[in-house]
Scaffold this motif. Sequence first.
Motif, PDB file in Angstrom:
ATOM      1  N   GLU A 241       0.824  -1.210   0.000  1.00 47.66           N
ATOM      2  CA  GLU A 241       0.000   0.000   0.000  1.00 47.66           C
ATOM      3  C   GLU A 241       0.857   1.258   0.000  1.00 47.66           C
ATOM      4  N   THR A 242       1.951   1.257   0.778  1.00 47.34           N
ATOM      5  CA  THR A 242       2.828   2.426   0.829  1.00 47.34           C
ATOM      6  C   THR A 242       3.469   2.692  -0.521  1.00 47.34           C
ATOM      7  N   GLN A 244       2.251   2.024  -3.403  1.00 51.36           N
ATOM      8  CA  GLN A 244       1.242   2.533  -4.322  1.00 51.36           C
ATOM      9  C   GLN A 244       0.807   3.960  -3.986  1.00 51.36           C
ATOM     10  N   THR A 245       0.616   4.246  -2.695  1.00 53.49           N
ATOM     11  CA  THR A 245       0.074   5.555  -2.313  1.00 53.49           C
ATOM     12  C   THR A 245       1.152   6.632  -2.175  1.00 53.49           C
ATOM     13  N   LYS A 246       2.288   6.282  -1.615  1.00 58.05           N
ATOM     14  CA  LYS A 246       3.342   7.277  -1.387  1.00 58.05           C
ATOM     15  C   LYS A 246       4.256   7.439  -2.599  1.00 58.05           C
ATOM     16  N   LEU A 247       4.649   6.309  -3.193  1.00 53.51           N
ATOM     17  CA  LEU A 247       5.610   6.359  -4.295  1.00 53.51           C
ATOM     18  C   LEU A 247       4.944   6.371  -5.664  1.00 53.51           C
ATOM     19  N   LYS A 248       3.670   5.977  -5.706  1.00 55.46           N
ATOM     20  CA  LYS A 248       2.923   5.918  -6.965  1.00 55.46           C
ATOM     21  C   LYS A 248       3.542   4.918  -7.950  1.00 55.46           C
ATOM     22  N   ARG A 276      16.208   6.347  -3.108  1.00 55.58           N
ATOM     23  CA  ARG A 276      15.732   7.580  -3.720  1.00 55.58           C
ATOM     24  C   ARG A 276      16.531   7.927  -4.977  1.00 55.58           C
ATOM     25  N   ILE A 351      10.533   2.041   0.708  1.00 56.04           N
ATOM     26  CA  ILE A 351       9.204   2.680   0.765  1.00 56.04           C
ATOM     27  C   ILE A 351       9.193   3.964   1.585  1.00 56.04           C
ATOM     28  N   GLU A 352      10.241   4.200   2.354  1.00 59.32           N
ATOM     29  CA  GLU A 352      10.305   5.400   3.194  1.00 59.32           C
ATOM     30  C   GLU A 352      11.332   6.407   2.685  1.00 59.32           C
ATOM     31  N   GLU A 354      13.130   9.350   1.574  1.00 66.66           N
ATOM     32  CA  GLU A 354      12.816  10.774   1.544  1.00 66.66           C
ATOM     33  C   GLU A 354      13.270  11.387   0.227  1.00 66.66           C
ATOM     34  N   LYS A 355      12.549  12.392  -0.230  1.00 61.61           N
ATOM     35  CA  LYS A 355      12.910  13.034  -1.493  1.00 61.61           C
ATOM     36  C   LYS A 355      14.273  13.713  -1.368  1.00 61.61           C
TER      37      LYS A 355
END
Length: 394
Positions: A241-242, A244-248, A276, A351-352, A354-355
Amino acid sequence: MIGEMEDLKYEGNPDPGRWRHRKKEGKGRSVVALVLVLLLLGGLGAGGWYGYDRFAGRFLAADYGGPGSGEVIVEVKKGDSAAAIAQTLLDKGVVKSTKAFVNAANENSDSTGIQVGSYKLRKEMKASDALLMLLDLKNKYVEGAVTIREGWTKMQAFEAFSKETGIKYAEFEKAAADISKLGVSPIWLKRTDGKKVDKSNIEGFLYPATYEMPENPTATAILKLAIGKFNAEMDKLNFAETAQTKLKISPYEALVAASITQVEALLPEDMGPVSRVLYNRVYTDDFPCGCLQLDSTVNYWLRLQGKEGKSSEKLTVDELHGEENPYRYNVPGMSIGPISNPGEIALKGAIEAEKSPYFFFVTIDAKGKMAYGKTFDEHNANIQVACKNGIPIC
């Protein structure tokens, strides 16, 4: 080139520690210790060095500097204190002194977490690394069990399972022919970038852990066990889910990134930043080729062919760019598949992440620290730092 430090790391990763912090020793104790050392050196004559070595091992914080080598089984017994474990480690040749291990335990607030049992460690380890390995239950030794390490390939996992059970390697290859039949959910079998997921490729789904073999094991049963563990850990991390929702992106693409990060990054703090960089390269319009340009993916292809991986300067033009290699250097987009089986830290990093504005990374010291660059000029400057620190990439 990204990640120019080779040969590739396909093994190993730890966790945290035991015992409460001790009060600082006063000057009086330091003086007493100094007097004891002087008396010992002055009074033991020709045999003094052996006695001194034993003394130093117990009272001085002599320590090894590296990760160690080989393998040794160490037992932690019920009621063992930090000092008792330290003595066991010293006797087994794991640490250089008991004091170094006790210091490491005192400095680690998690160090009460060591469990009773036997563990696989290495000889001549830095004490703090030995402590972390004792806290990582994946290092726990169970007779008849198989441990899959972070960064191992499916080939290494198959070999380990085969060696322990006597089941032929080819049986594991056959059992892995369709991962959807082994418990891999459909959510992992599609991508958002137009590339197809190969259902015959189990790479990335063999979660690093210690597996106790079932009675009368079969290759299929063992692989289902590993994928069941993968599914459980992915649920805990909310990985799909992360992604899909955070990273698209699809969970599979994030898994691929984690598998590359596991191989490229040596330190936990670099797992997110390295992931990243991968995303910046393939999912933005700011990197000219939109490709990964990684030696690690090329080396994975070599390993699939039964060959050894190579350092950057030894890879040939054909190995880097051959059209028959789907993991080649300049292939556009995220890699066609995972190149290792990533552990929890790498998965979290993926999944975490940072940009950041970075497109380059390189290992710059013997401890594995990474430096990052926005431009190729910055990357070259970081490479020069690595060269000054003795990293063989120039």
